[in-house]
Design a protein around this motif. Structure first.
Motif, PDB file in Angstrom:
ATOM      1  N   GLY A  36      -5.563  -3.769  -4.817  1.00 31.47           N
ATOM      2  CA  GLY A  36      -4.840  -5.086  -3.749  1.00 31.47           C
ATOM      3  C   GLY A  36      -5.714  -4.996  -2.550  1.00 31.47           C
ATOM      4  O   GLY A  36      -5.490  -6.649  -1.596  1.00 31.47           O
ATOM      5  N   SER A  47      -7.143  -8.952  -2.373  1.00 34.69           N
ATOM      6  CA  SER A  47      -5.542 -10.257  -2.365  1.00 34.69           C
ATOM      7  C   SER A  47      -5.279 -10.197  -0.665  1.00 34.69           C
ATOM      8  O   SER A  47      -4.953 -11.130  -0.643  1.00 34.69           O
ATOM      9  N   PHE A  67      -2.091 -12.679  -8.242  1.00 40.34           N
ATOM     10  CA  PHE A  67      -1.611 -13.005  -7.084  1.00 40.34           C
ATOM     11  C   PHE A  67      -0.440 -13.918  -6.597  1.00 40.34           C
ATOM     12  O   PHE A  67       0.342 -13.400  -6.579  1.00 40.34           O
ATOM     13  N   VAL A 103      -6.377  -9.654 -11.714  1.00 37.17           N
ATOM     14  CA  VAL A 103      -5.880 -10.446  -9.885  1.00 37.17           C
ATOM     15  C   VAL A 103      -5.778 -11.812  -9.363  1.00 37.17           C
ATOM     16  O   VAL A 103      -4.878 -12.230  -9.054  1.00 37.17           O
ATOM     17  N   PHE A 137       0.442  -3.164  -5.546  1.00 37.38           N
ATOM     18  CA  PHE A 137      -1.016  -2.394  -5.461  1.00 37.38           C
ATOM     19  C   PHE A 137      -0.855  -1.079  -5.249  1.00 37.38           C
ATOM     20  O   PHE A 137      -2.059   0.071  -5.471  1.00 37.38           O
ATOM     21  N   CYS A 187       5.435  -7.812  -2.649  1.00 44.71           N
ATOM     22  CA  CYS A 187       4.558  -7.783  -3.337  1.00 44.71           C
ATOM     23  C   CYS A 187       3.078  -6.700  -3.458  1.00 44.71           C
ATOM     24  O   CYS A 187       2.912  -6.894  -4.189  1.00 44.71           O
ATOM     25  N   PHE A 188       3.057  -5.779  -2.282  1.00 39.54           N
ATOM     26  CA  PHE A 188       2.153  -5.419  -2.119  1.00 39.54           C
ATOM     27  C   PHE A 188       2.755  -3.696  -2.755  1.00 39.54           C
ATOM     28  O   PHE A 188       1.879  -2.955  -3.160  1.00 39.54           O
TER      29      PHE A 188
END
Length: 571
Positions: free
Chosen positions: A305, A308, A444, A440, A459, A455-456
């Motif tokens: 991540g 991202s 994402f 990714v 990751f 959303c993390f």
């Protein structure tokens, strides 16, 4: 009384100084047209996003008399963004064969041809009124990045002395971070970030490539490649002497000779070139622990991540109250953070070791991912001060990535694989890296839409899994020879022998390749040592019968929609 300096001591000091200078200049010359390009090209595309999207719409209007709606413009922009990752995958596949055929140094030089072709396409795109040329240009520059990301760490790992091997190889990550930072700086509106200058901004990557073409030919090729792949001992000694200050160390030559003997065995199995095909490497049980380790590390590097989080940066900074016109300067700070962490880790790697940096980096990233998730949840509920905590998490997450995973991952194939398997190992690791980067980048936006402030969490889960798995299987490689590292991996499972996929025939008194038992102990059943009735006592006796077969078994984040339209290259 005057004390004269010992001439031998002065000579050794001068030799060490000369070797460090030559090695340092070689690193700079190779990296400025190598991994620097990867960081520069994933960063430089961010600034002209809106300008290129406007160019796409204007070009389509001129052709067909109608404009494109926002989803279609986003689709074309996705092609431009994804072309870089697809090109990187192609470059990773080409890197191994090119490095074996042309050598490490000459591969880096030939790799600039993709770069110059890309710059020409981008420069001509506005004149030709063709956004397809931008897609083709990004594809070619991706090929350049894919080749350099694999070949440059290989070149550094084979050219550096053992006590500096980690620091020299880690410099690839330093130049990647420097490329990200410089791309953000050059993309400022005061420099090349204006609308009329975007073709020159995208084509500015040709200047570092030109600098490499002018400087790298003056530096030596990888000594290990010269000896083990080309069989040129004299050229190897000359290259090693230049890299070590005038004299080729006998202990390094002896180590190369030992590895050369292993290479000769490999050549008997894989042909005259001694190179290992991807399928042969995947089937080789003796190298499976190393291959699993490299594949896991390369995948985790792109799935963690970090790339991202660069997408989140502009949104977080706006929510923290930074004016829209000043957000670009705050984003430059993210690139500076990764560059600072990479430099600090480069200074620590030979003291702390690879394993600690890698596991520590993933461990800290997992912690900050949890804090970041908490901050995003509270921020969505309007809790005061949470945007500033989120902003702090952005910097700490990037710093944690730069400390360990960013650089250690690229070193591993050079340190745990032999000369014959190394190019193929880099090809497999690089292919996985680019595939995961592409996945990714495409997934994402959907992760944001589906998980919102959580959303993390995926990751963070990747970071936890990477730390646990690599902590179990990865030995420390700092200051160790290939034989010592291989012995550590051999402890993780049975070793059937390189290239030997099936156990050999059982022989009396010989260790069984599948178990520590003697073959004699596996023969069953045992008969009394008496001759059968139909055999004369003068005939030779058969002590054992033949052995019997063995029995084997968007609503959460205001303004996120606009950010999705200008999703940057890094995810």
């Amino acid at each position: 009384m005057v004390i004269e300096d010992d001439p031998d001591v002065n000579q050794r000091k001068n030799a060490n100084s000369g070797s460090l200078r030559t090695l340092g200049l070689t690193v700079c010359s190779a990296a400025i047209g190598g991994t620097f390009q990867y960081g520069y090209n994933i960063s430089v595309i961010n600034s002209p996003t809106n300008y290129i999207q406007r160019f796409i719409n204007d070009t389509y209007w001129e052709r067909w008399g109608t404009g494109l709606d926002a989803p279609k413009i986003t689709l074309v922009w996705t092609f431009i963004v994804s072309a870089f990752s697809l090109g990187g995958l192609v470059g990773a596949i080409l890197a191994g064969p090119m490095a074996s055929r042309f050598g490490r140094k000459h591969t880096l030089l030939l790799n600039n041809s993709f770069l110059f072709a890309s710059a020409a396409l981008v420069l001509a795109s506005r004149w030709a009124r063709s956004f397809e040329m931008i897609v083709a240009g990004r594809l070619l520059v991706g090929v350049n990045a894919g080749v350099s990301m694999n070949v440059q760490p290989m070149y550094f790992g084979e050219s550096a002395p053992k006590h500096l091997r980690g620091a020299v190889a880690f410099s690839s990550a330093v130049f990647t971070a420097f490329g990200i930072f410089l791309g953000q700086v050059v993309g400022l509106t005061e420099l090349l970030g204006a609308e009329v200058l975007w073709p020159y901004l995208l084509a500015s990557n040709a200047l570092p490539g030109l600098l490499q073409l002018l400087t790298l030919p003056w530096f030596p090729e990888s000594p290990r490649y010269l000896l083990m792949d080309r069989g040129d001992r004299e050229a190897c000694v000359r290259a090693l002497a230049r890299l070590r200050g005038g004299v080729a160390p006998p202990e390094e030559l002896e180590e190369m000779q030992q590895e050369m003997q292993e290479m000769q065995k490999q050549r008997q199995q894989h042909g005259d070139s001694g190179s290992v095909s991807p399928w042969a490497l995947l089937r080789d049980r003796a190298l499976r622990p190393q291959l699993r380790t490299v594949m896991a590390a390369s995948s985790a590097m792109m799935l963690c991540g970090n790339d991202s989080i660069y997408f989140y940066a502009s949104y977080i900074f706006r929510e923290a109250g930074i004016p829209a016109a000043k957000v670009q300067y705050a984003c430059v700070g993210t690139g500076l953070s990764e560059f600072t962490a990479a430099v600090a880790s480069n200074l620590l790697i030979e003291r702390v070791g690879r394993r600690r940096l890698l596991l520590g980096g993933y461990g800290m990233m997992a912690c900050f991912a949890a804090v970041f998730t908490l901050a995003l949840v509270l921020q969505s509920q309007g809790v005061a001060g949470m945007p500033y905590l989120s902003m702090a998490c952005v910097f700490t997450y990037i710093l944690s990535f730069g400390i360990g995973p960013a650089g250690v991952t690229g070193i591993l194939p050079a340190e745990i694989f032999d000369q014959a398997s190394r190019p193929t190992a880099y090809m497999i690791a690089g292919s996985l890296m680019w595939i995961n980067l592409l996945l990714v980048g495409m997934m994402f936006p959907f992760i944001i839409a589906g998980l919102g402030p959580f959303c993390f969490l995926p990751f963070g889960g990747v970071c936890v899994a990477a730390a646990l798995y690599l902590g179990r299987v990865l030995p420390e490689t700092k200051g160790r020879t290939l034989a010592e590292i291989t012995a550590e991996f051999d402890k993780q499972g049975p070793k059937a022998g390189k290239g030997n996929m099936e156990p050999g025939p059982l022989e009396l008194g010989v260790d069984c390749p599948l178990t520590p038992l003697k073959a004699l102990g596996r023969l069953s059943p045992l008969k009394p040592l008496t001759p059968p009735e139909h055999v004369s006592s003068l005939e030779p006796l058969s002590p054992l019968d033949p052995p019997t077969p063995l029995d084997v078994k968007p609503e959460v984040f205001p303004g996120i929609k606009e950010d999705l339209l200008s999703n940057n290259q890094r995810g």
